[in-house]
Scaffold this motif. Structure first.
Motif, PDB file in Angstrom:
ATOM      1  N   ILE A 134       0.840  -1.210   0.000  1.00  0.00           N
ATOM      2  CA  ILE A 134       0.000   0.000   0.000  1.00  0.00           C
ATOM      3  C   ILE A 134       0.865   1.246   0.000  1.00  0.00           C
ATOM      4  CG2 ILE A 134      -1.669   1.323   1.350  1.00  0.00           C
ATOM      5  CD1 ILE A 134      -2.728  -1.435   2.358  1.00  0.00           C
ATOM      6  N   PRO A 141      -5.329   4.156  -0.171  1.00  0.00           N
ATOM      7  CA  PRO A 141      -5.992   3.904   1.122  1.00  0.00           C
ATOM      8  C   PRO A 141      -7.428   4.419   1.134  1.00  0.00           C
ATOM      9  CG  PRO A 141      -3.760   4.679   1.481  1.00  0.00           C
ATOM     10  CD  PRO A 141      -4.025   4.802   0.010  1.00  0.00           C
ATOM     11  N   CYS A 167      -5.545  -0.597   5.066  1.00  0.00           N
ATOM     12  CA  CYS A 167      -5.731   0.673   4.377  1.00  0.00           C
ATOM     13  C   CYS A 167      -6.210   1.762   5.331  1.00  0.00           C
ATOM     14  CB  CYS A 167      -6.715   0.503   3.221  1.00  0.00           C
ATOM     15  SG  CYS A 167      -5.936  -0.021   1.680  1.00  0.00           S
TER      16      CYS A 167
END
Length: 254
Positions: A100, A112, A238
Motif C-alpha cells: 500500500i 488507502p 488501508c
C-alpha cells in the motif's frame, strides 16, 4: 526507522483484528467440520487396529504409544488457534502495508480507503488462497496428501506467479496486459503435486461417503471464511495507513 516502527505497529493492530475475526469465523463454519472429520479419523484408526493381525499388533505398540502434542479442546485450543491466526495475519499485514505504501508512491495502485482496502484484500485472497486452492484444495484431517516439501514449493510458485500476473494486469500497458496469462497459468500447467490413490483410507464405505461430503463443505467454508478474512485485513491495513499518510511531518493527527 520511524516509518519501519509505524509499519510494524500498524501490522500488529491489523493482525490482531483480522486474527480475531478469522478465529471467530472458523469456530462458526470450519471447526465443526474438522471435528467431524477427526471423529471419522479416530474411528478408522481404531477399526484398522482391531482388524490387524497378531504380528502387526506386537510390532505396533512402540509406534502407537508415541502421541504428538496437541492443544486440549476448549480454551487452550481456541487460544492457540487465535495465536497462529494472528501471527500469520501479521506477516500478511506487513506485506499488504508495504504494498500500500508503494502504491501511494506510485500513484496508480488502489489508494488507502474502503474501496482500496477491499481491492487489496481481494488481491491477497486471490494470491494466497484462491489460486493455490485450485491445485491444492484445503485438506481435512485424515486425508492422504502428497509430499509436504513438494506442496510448499508449488505453493510458493503459485503465489509468486499470481502476484506477478496481478501486477502486470494493474500496472502493465494495455497492449501488454495479455502477458499476465503466462505467470497466471504457469503453476497450473506445471501441476500441483498430487497423491497417487484415494485421499481417504477409511475402511467403512459409508464413512468414506461422509468424508467426501465433509470435504466439499470444508472447501466452501474455508473459501468463504478466507474471503471475509482477507477483505477485513485489507480494509484494516488501508484504514491504518490512511491515518498515517506519508509526509515529512509524520503521521496525521487522529
Amino acid at each position: 526507522m520511524k516509518l519501519f516502527r509505524q509499519t510494524v505497529y500498524q501490522a500488529l493492530a491489523a493482525a490482531l483484528f483480522a486474527g480475531l475475526l478469522l478465529t471467530l469465523l472458523q469456530q462458526l463454519g470450519v471447526t465443526p467440520l474438522i471435528l467431524q472429520a477427526e471423529q471419522y479419523e479416530l474411528a478408522g484408526t481404531t477399526s484398522h487396529a482391531a482388524t490387524s493381525d497378531h504380528s502387526h499388533s506386537e510390532a505396533a505398540p512402540g509406534h502407537h504409544q508415541v502421541d504428538e502434542w496437541a492443544p486440549q479442546d476448549g480454551l487452550e485450543r481456541h487460544f492457540f488457534t487465535l495465536l497462529s491466526n494472528s501471527l500469520a495475519a501479521f506477516g500478511f499485514a506487513l506485506i499488504l502495508i508495504a504494498a500500500i505504501r508503494a502504491g501511494q508512491l506510485a500513484g496508480r495502485w488502489p489508494q488507502p480507503g474502503l474501496p482500496g482496502g477491499l481491492a487489496w484484500g481481494t488481491a491477497g485472497f486471490l494470491i494466497f488462497f484462491a489460486a493455490p486452492s485450485l491445485g491444492l484444495p484445503p485438506e481435512l484431517p485424515g486425508m492422504v496428501a502428497a509430499d509436504l516439501e513438494a506442496r510448499q514449493l508449488w505453493w510458493l510458485l503459485c503465489t509468486s506467479s499470481t502476484a506477478v500476473a496481478l501486477v502486470q494486469i494493474v500496472l502493465g500497458p494495455l497492449k501488454w496486459k495479455f502477458l499476465a496469462l503466462i505467470p497466471l497459468f504457469l503453476p497450473h500447467l506445471v501441476g500441483a503435486p498430487q497423491v497417487m490413490g484415494p485421499h481417504f483410507t477409511h475402511p467403512d464405505p459409508t464413512a468414506l461417503a461422509a468424508l467426501h461430503s465433509l470435504h466439499t463443505q470444508f472447501i466452501w467454508a474455508t473459501g468463504i471464511t478466507n474471503a471475509l478474512y482477507w477483505l477485513a485485513l485489507g480494509a484494516a491495513c488501508c484504514w491504518l495507513v490512511a491515518r498515517a499518510p506519508l509526509s515529512a511531518e509524520g503521521p496525521a493527527p487522529a
